[in-house]
Design a protein around this motif. Structure first.
Motif, PDB file in Angstrom:
ATOM      1  N   ASN A 112      55.496  31.825  51.314  1.00 60.88           N
ATOM      2  CA  ASN A 112      56.724  30.652  52.452  1.00 60.88           C
ATOM      3  C   ASN A 112      57.783  30.284  51.507  1.00 60.88           C
ATOM      4  OD1 ASN A 112      54.397  29.921  53.955  1.00 60.88           O
ATOM      5  ND2 ASN A 112      52.996  29.025  52.749  1.00 60.88           N
ATOM      6  N   HIS A 115      58.185  34.467  59.467  1.00 62.94           N
ATOM      7  CA  HIS A 115      57.512  34.052  58.650  1.00 62.94           C
ATOM      8  C   HIS A 115      56.615  32.802  59.790  1.00 62.94           C
ATOM      9  CE1 HIS A 115      55.974  31.291  56.362  1.00 62.94           C
ATOM     10  NE2 HIS A 115      56.215  29.458  55.888  1.00 62.94           N
ATOM     11  N   GLU A 148      58.211  25.715  54.685  1.00 68.27           N
ATOM     12  CA  GLU A 148      57.784  24.937  55.125  1.00 68.27           C
ATOM     13  C   GLU A 148      58.774  23.207  55.641  1.00 68.27           C
ATOM     14  OE1 GLU A 148      55.186  25.274  57.138  1.00 68.27           O
ATOM     15  OE2 GLU A 148      55.389  27.287  56.433  1.00 68.27           O
TER      16      GLU A 148
END
Length: 495
Positions: free
Chosen positions: A235, A141, A256
């Motif tokens: 995400n 990612h 995140e």
């Protein structure tokens, strides 16, 4: 006849120009006569550059190209020591690409770095161990590898993110909200660890069993029929669990914030008795659920944003299936008829279809062609063979992260794995076509991206080597080494 030949030739030119484009041709990537040659792709998620890693014997040749497929730099190096043979993922910092490897037990880890500024490769053996945990999966990612484990007997996921010095930062993500009492044992609680261990009901081997889903491409029933699936969407990671016959549990993880949200969605078998099998699939921010028995089948479409049912379809064994766009198909391979070299049968009776899928691993697959949804509903059974399992020489080269029963690891590149998953199962399914509101549409099913790839592949020479299929810049890519021309050729396809 001459006019026909000319028309066919013109059609081929038009089809070739629309469907595919040769974007790269490389010479001197292989310099030995070894039969085992492999190629792996490392797409840069931020600047659209690409590294092609070629393996021959104990040698690596790595080529960096920019977003226009222009050659930038290359590195030649010996491969990492042989016990580190399974690719987990990679980190990218500038023109420094670091590939993470492990041994087959995930007890030892190493990194091979290719620096395309200095044209130097270095190996680093990591002093990193996962104690009291089991490896689940790894994802890339924003050009960083995230290695996922689970603490034994708990619902705590551990996500390790590695910096430029390969030092890990550990993020613990609790999925405790998804736990519930075991209906078969009052003294036992169903945890995420319990669900991830092997196939439900047979956990003696203590093997993590999860299917990594690449939603941008068609997925065969052999893949989507698994109870545990992992989706990576921007995400977010989504773990889906379908062990419970009456509900689908979804665990949404923010990559995140490393926070989790657990939600439960009732299956058709929750509100209506008489279903023996169930499963689900996530696509286009919608949850598709199916339940079946030898008497009936129902599938529903739920909007994950509004959490409301958009549409549902039901059929009993006495009905004809009015929402199907294909015959009832049974074949020895996957859900794409052109992939199977085995005999394909067509059925007429709904009762036979229900009996077949309800005695199999039930699954749904969904993909879009233009603005229409192609939904595949069916079941699959594994065929026991004595020949073992191998795909394009994977067993002789590097492995790919994500275990399957015989120890070959393939989900580092789920696109390639899914394209090749068609020889060891027996599937029964129907194809259905729906508009954006999931109203049934009559007509033929259009070609999907894998159909186009298969037609392209069928026209190639049989002696090509180092085939690789992967996603890059939102396009499918097909690469291969032509031993006659001694070049590696890479094509991109409009999807």
């Amino acid at each position: 006849m001459r006019k026909v030949v000319i028309l066919i030739g013109l059609w081929c030119v038009v089809f070739s120009s629309v469907a595919q484009e040769k974007v790269l041709e490389l010479g001197e990537v292989f310099d030995k006569k070894r039969s085992n040659k492999e190629c792996y792709a490392l797409p840069n998620q931020l600047n659209k550059n690409l590294v092609l890693l070629f393996e021959e014997g104990k040698q690596f040749y790595a080529q960096l190209v920019d977003q226009d497929y222009q050659e930038v730099s290359k590195v030649n190096a010996k491969t990492i020591p042989s016990k580190y043979r399974y690719i987990l993922g990679y980190n990218i910092i500038g023109n420094r690409y670091s590939i993470f490897f492990s041994n087959s037990q995930n007890t030892k880890f190493g990194v091979q770095t290719f620096n395309f500024d200095t044209n130097i490769s270095e190996n680093t053996l990591l002093d990193f161990k996962i104690k009291g945990e089991k490896y689940v999966e790894s994802i890339v990612h924003n050009n960083k590898i995230h290695l996922i484990t689970i603490t034994r007997k708990t619902s705590d996921l551990n996500i390790y993110t590695f910096d430029h010095n390969f030092k890990p930062t550990k993020h613990v993500v609790s999925l405790k909200d998804m736990e519930y009492p075991n209906p078969k044992n009052r003294n036992h609680t169903i945890t995420a660890y319990y669900l991830l261990l092997s196939i439900a009901g047979d956990r003696s081997r203590s093997i993590i069993d999860i299917e990594k889903i690449e939603g941008s491409n068609p997925n065969v029933i052999e893949t989507t029929s698994k109870e545990n699936k992992l989706y990576q969407l921007d995400n977010q990671l989504i773990f889906s669990f379908d062990y419970d016959h009456k509900k689908t549990q979804l665990c949404f993880i923010d990559l995140e914030k490393f926070s989790a949200e657990v939600k439960s969605y009732d299956k058709p078998s929750k509100t209506e008795e008489g279903y023996s099998k169930s499963n689900s699939y996530i696509f286009d921010n919608k949850l598709f659920q199916i339940a079946s028995s030898n008497q009936k089948m129902k599938f529903t479409v739920l909007d994950l944003e509004t959490e409301k049912i958009i549409k549902e379809y039901k059929v009993t064994k006495a009905d004809s299936i009015t929402f199907k766009n294909s015959p009832i198909i049974q074949e020895g391979g996957g859900m794409f008829p052109s992939f199977s070299e085995n005999r394909v049968r067509e059925m007429e009776k709904t009762s036979k279809y229900l009996r077949k899928i309800s005695s199999s691993n039930l699954g749904i697959s969904v993909y879009k062609v233009d603005d229409e949804y192609n939904v595949v509903l069916g079941g699959t059974k594994e065929i026991i063979t004595n020949s073992g399992f191998g795909i394009n020489g994977f067993g002789s080269g590097l492995g790919f992260g994500g275990t399957i029963d015989n120890g070959i690891w393939l989900s580092f590149n789920p696109t390639f794995y899914n394209y090749n998953t068609y020889t060891t199962t027996k599937s029964t399914y129907i194809n259905c076509l729906f508009d954006s509101n999931f109203n049934h549409i009559k007509g033929d099913i259009g070609k999907n991206s894998y159909d186009i790839l298969f037609e392209f592949e069928d026209g190639l020479n049989d002696d090509i080597k180092a085939v690789n299929i992967f996603l890059h810049q939102n396009k499918l890519h097909y690469g291969f080494f032509d031993p006659n021309k001694k070049t590696y050729e890479l094509f991109s396809f409009n999807r």
